[in-house]
Design a protein around this motif. Structure first.
Motif, PDB file in Angstrom:
ATOM      1  N   TRP A 131      70.342  64.718  84.605  1.00  0.00           N
ATOM      2  CA  TRP A 131      69.463  64.432  85.748  1.00  0.00           C
ATOM      3  C   TRP A 131      70.014  63.242  86.527  1.00  0.00           C
ATOM      4  N   ARG A 132      70.455  62.208  85.812  1.00  0.00           N
ATOM      5  CA  ARG A 132      71.046  61.031  86.465  1.00  0.00           C
ATOM      6  C   ARG A 132      72.242  61.432  87.307  1.00  0.00           C
ATOM      7  N   ALA A 133      73.083  62.321  86.762  1.00  0.00           N
ATOM      8  CA  ALA A 133      74.295  62.715  87.482  1.00  0.00           C
ATOM      9  C   ALA A 133      73.942  63.379  88.814  1.00  0.00           C
ATOM     10  N   VAL A 134      72.923  64.222  88.812  1.00  0.00           N
ATOM     11  CA  VAL A 134      72.502  64.889  90.049  1.00  0.00           C
ATOM     12  C   VAL A 134      71.940  63.870  91.036  1.00  0.00           C
ATOM     13  N   LEU A 135      71.096  62.962  90.551  1.00  0.00           N
ATOM     14  CA  LEU A 135      70.501  61.965  91.439  1.00  0.00           C
ATOM     15  C   LEU A 135      71.553  60.999  91.990  1.00  0.00           C
ATOM     16  N   THR A 136      72.532  60.661  91.141  1.00  0.00           N
ATOM     17  CA  THR A 136      73.611  59.790  91.605  1.00  0.00           C
ATOM     18  C   THR A 136      74.392  60.457  92.733  1.00  0.00           C
ATOM     19  N   GLU A 137      74.664  61.749  92.554  1.00  0.00           N
ATOM     20  CA  GLU A 137      75.354  62.501  93.607  1.00  0.00           C
ATOM     21  C   GLU A 137      74.514  62.544  94.878  1.00  0.00           C
ATOM     22  N   GLN A 138      73.204  62.736  94.726  1.00  0.00           N
ATOM     23  CA  GLN A 138      72.330  62.775  95.897  1.00  0.00           C
ATOM     24  C   GLN A 138      72.302  61.423  96.599  1.00  0.00           C
ATOM     25  N   ALA A 139      72.298  60.352  95.817  1.00  0.00           N
ATOM     26  CA  ALA A 139      72.251  59.006  96.404  1.00  0.00           C
ATOM     27  C   ALA A 139      73.515  58.692  97.208  1.00  0.00           C
ATOM     28  N   GLU A 140      74.609  59.363  96.896  1.00  0.00           N
ATOM     29  CA  GLU A 140      75.871  59.121  97.596  1.00  0.00           C
ATOM     30  C   GLU A 140      75.975  59.889  98.902  1.00  0.00           C
ATOM     31  N   GLU A 147      64.420  61.867 101.024  1.00  0.00           N
ATOM     32  CA  GLU A 147      64.951  61.592  99.694  1.00  0.00           C
ATOM     33  C   GLU A 147      63.828  61.152  98.756  1.00  0.00           C
ATOM     34  N   SER A 148      64.021  61.451  97.485  1.00  0.00           N
ATOM     35  CA  SER A 148      62.959  61.233  96.507  1.00  0.00           C
ATOM     36  C   SER A 148      62.804  59.757  96.159  1.00  0.00           C
ATOM     37  N   VAL A 149      61.698  59.468  95.481  1.00  0.00           N
ATOM     38  CA  VAL A 149      61.447  58.110  95.002  1.00  0.00           C
ATOM     39  C   VAL A 149      62.572  57.659  94.086  1.00  0.00           C
ATOM     40  N   ASN A 150      63.036  58.552  93.221  1.00  0.00           N
ATOM     41  CA  ASN A 150      64.092  58.173  92.279  1.00  0.00           C
ATOM     42  C   ASN A 150      65.405  57.865  92.982  1.00  0.00           C
ATOM     43  N   VAL A 151      65.736  58.627  94.026  1.00  0.00           N
ATOM     44  CA  VAL A 151      66.958  58.342  94.779  1.00  0.00           C
ATOM     45  C   VAL A 151      66.843  56.978  95.455  1.00  0.00           C
ATOM     46  N   GLN A 152      65.671  56.677  96.000  1.00  0.00           N
ATOM     47  CA  GLN A 152      65.466  55.375  96.620  1.00  0.00           C
ATOM     48  C   GLN A 152      65.645  54.250  95.598  1.00  0.00           C
ATOM     49  N   THR A 153      65.158  54.491  94.374  1.00  0.00           N
ATOM     50  CA  THR A 153      65.309  53.484  93.319  1.00  0.00           C
ATOM     51  C   THR A 153      66.773  53.330  92.934  1.00  0.00           C
ATOM     52  N   PHE A 154      67.482  54.435  92.828  1.00  0.00           N
ATOM     53  CA  PHE A 154      68.916  54.374  92.540  1.00  0.00           C
ATOM     54  C   PHE A 154      69.637  53.565  93.606  1.00  0.00           C
ATOM     55  N   ASN A 155      69.258  53.786  94.868  1.00  0.00           N
ATOM     56  CA  ASN A 155      69.911  53.067  95.964  1.00  0.00           C
ATOM     57  C   ASN A 155      69.686  51.564  95.862  1.00  0.00           C
ATOM     58  N   VAL A 156      68.481  51.159  95.434  1.00  0.00           N
ATOM     59  CA  VAL A 156      68.201  49.724  95.278  1.00  0.00           C
ATOM     60  C   VAL A 156      69.103  49.135  94.199  1.00  0.00           C
ATOM     61  N   PHE A 157      69.257  49.836  93.085  1.00  0.00           N
ATOM     62  CA  PHE A 157      70.084  49.314  92.003  1.00  0.00           C
ATOM     63  C   PHE A 157      71.567  49.294  92.369  1.00  0.00           C
ATOM     64  N   GLN A 158      71.977  50.190  93.259  1.00  0.00           N
ATOM     65  CA  GLN A 158      73.389  50.240  93.636  1.00  0.00           C
ATOM     66  C   GLN A 158      73.710  49.349  94.830  1.00  0.00           C
ATOM     67  N   ALA A 159      72.684  48.854  95.517  1.00  0.00           N
ATOM     68  CA  ALA A 159      72.910  48.004  96.687  1.00  0.00           C
ATOM     69  C   ALA A 159      73.497  46.663  96.252  1.00  0.00           C
ATOM     70  N   PRO A 160      74.661  46.282  96.765  1.00  0.00           N
ATOM     71  CA  PRO A 160      75.302  45.026  96.339  1.00  0.00           C
ATOM     72  C   PRO A 160      74.438  43.792  96.585  1.00  0.00           C
ATOM     73  N   ALA A 168      64.050  44.806  89.604  1.00  0.00           N
ATOM     74  CA  ALA A 168      62.974  44.901  88.615  1.00  0.00           C
ATOM     75  C   ALA A 168      61.678  45.372  89.263  1.00  0.00           C
ATOM     76  N   GLU A 169      61.380  44.846  90.440  1.00  0.00           N
ATOM     77  CA  GLU A 169      60.155  45.236  91.136  1.00  0.00           C
ATOM     78  C   GLU A 169      60.188  46.716  91.508  1.00  0.00           C
ATOM     79  N   ARG A 170      61.345  47.183  91.987  1.00  0.00           N
ATOM     80  CA  ARG A 170      61.469  48.595  92.365  1.00  0.00           C
ATOM     81  C   ARG A 170      61.308  49.504  91.148  1.00  0.00           C
ATOM     82  N   LEU A 171      61.928  49.125  90.028  1.00  0.00           N
ATOM     83  CA  LEU A 171      61.810  49.931  88.808  1.00  0.00           C
ATOM     84  C   LEU A 171      60.365  49.950  88.327  1.00  0.00           C
ATOM     85  N   ALA A 172      59.704  48.818  88.392  1.00  0.00           N
ATOM     86  CA  ALA A 172      58.300  48.746  87.975  1.00  0.00           C
ATOM     87  C   ALA A 172      57.431  49.643  88.849  1.00  0.00           C
TER      88      ALA A 172
END
Length: 386
Positions: A131-140, A147-160, A168-172
């Motif tokens: 599932w992570r692999a698919v969402l990671t691909e979508q985030a790219e 885009e889904s909530v999870n993709v938005q969260t992935f983007n926050v964690f990947q944002a430099p 932490a706030e986004r994950l919560a």
């Protein structure tokens, strides 16, 4: 697909499935006339599948393409092979095994693959890493307004430029949103973010969420990580969680297999008994103590009296129901006993009385199914809710 089509090289039945498989494999090989012949033979033998027939003739260019159909594996393969429109597919209605297969097909639009992956993961048919692999691909992909909530969260964690507090706030927020959608959604979401839960450091901007992260780790069946976050809780800070919430999670950790001495058991008892303030918390405390008893932990007189003081008839499945289950266990009919437990709880274990919960968990433990008993305790206490 290759292995299924390879089976046609040997003698196979002329039943409808095999004729449809022959037609699909012919389409995949570019042999449209062979596909039409297989469908014609199947139709003369009574096959009644207008969508499939229309799809094969559409492959030959005789008609327009119908809408995609994911009702079966063959239909899904044919839909994708012919490039049918998948935008109207109800991904939540797709069979979980087919959803898992569709999620990993590179030819499908990434947004639909992500929806299928989520559906399959929720029902335990797709590992969290896939599932992570698919969402990671979508985030790219280029930014998508839908885009889904999870993709938005992935983007926050990947944002430099994102700070640890923002992450932490986004994950919560994401975990809290998942908690409102039931145990399956929450547990699969917790497993999805195990990597983030492992890498976030328990420092000041993060520690206010330690209890939430401990709960998610426990729901993801990662007890060491749950211990890590439980130990990171700042009980003296401004954002310190309610003492009962901490006690509840510590007891659930014990129920899921955590180690504890007799002294620890008494400490956990006192924490439950001394920190509840609301009626709902008292009910939760009784259920937790009952679950401990069901798993063989010895309760103190005070704890036993507290449990007995509750309304033991509320949510009771009745002595006759318990007798039937007990008799099935004693007879070694474990499958029958399991089905009866499922039937008696009726998908709402949170309505069980502490008395029934303790007895059911004890019976499950006798069946060497203590892990299912722990899961029953988790659902009865709705531990995923903040």
């Amino acid at each position: 697909e290759a292995s299924a089509c390879g089976r046609l090289d040997s003698a196979v039945s002329n039943e409808h499935y095999w004729l449809k498989l022959r037609a699909v494999c012919a389409v995949l090989r570019g042999n449209v006339s062979g596909a039409e012949l297989a469908v014609e033979v199947a139709s003369t033998q009574g096959m009644d599948d207008p969508w499939f027939v229309a799809s094969i003739f559409a492959a030959a260019g005789d008609t327009g393409l119908p809408e995609a159909n994911f009702d079966s594996g063959l239909n899904m393969v044919l839909s994708l092979a012919l490039g049918m429109d998948v935008s109207l597919i109800d991904t939540k209605g797709v069979r979980p095994d087919l959803a898992a297969a569709g999620a990993t097909r590179p030819g499908m639009p990434i947004a639909r693959r992500a929806q299928l992956a989520e559906h399959a993961a929720m029902l335990g048919r797709l590992p969290a890493e896939d599932w992570r692999a698919v969402l990671t691909e979508q985030a790219e992909q280029p930014e998508d307004e839908a885009e889904s909530v999870n993709v938005q969260t992935f983007n926050v964690f990947q944002a430099p430029g994102a700070s640890i507090g923002e992450r932490a706030e986004r994950l919560a927020e994401t975990l809290s949103l998942a908690s409102q959608q039931g145990v399956l959604v929450y547990a699969s979401t917790a497993r999805l973010y195990q990597e983030e839960l492992e890498t976030l450091a328990p420092v000041e901007p993060v520690t206010p969420y330690a209890l939430l992260f401990a709960r998610a780790s426990l729901m993801a069946a990662h007890q060491p990580l749950a211990h890590h976050w439980l130990e990171s809780i700042d009980t003296d800070g401004v954002a310190a969680p309610a003492p009962f919430d901490v006690a509840e999670l510590e007891v659930m950790d014990l129920i899921f297999g955590g180690e504890a001495s007799a002294k620890d058991i008494r400490r956990l008892e006192r924490a439950l008994l001394d920190t509840w303030t609301l009626d709902d918390e008292a009910t939760a405390a009784r259920r937790l103590l009952a679950a401990m008893s069901g798993l063989g932990y010895s309760l103190s007189p005070r704890a036993r009296q507290f449990v007995a003081a509750g309304d033991l008839d509320a949510g009771s499945i009745g002595l006759s129901g318990l007798f039937d289950i007990k008799a099935a266990v004693n007879s070694g009919a474990l499958a029958e006993a399991s089905l009866m437990i499922l039937s008696q709880t009726d998908g709402e274990p949170e309505k069980l009385s502490p008395f029934d919960l303790a007895l059911l968990i004890d019976l499950l433990d006798q069946m060497d199914a203590g892990d299912i008993g722990a899961a029953l305790a988790l659902e009865a206490n709705e531990i995923w809710l903040p």
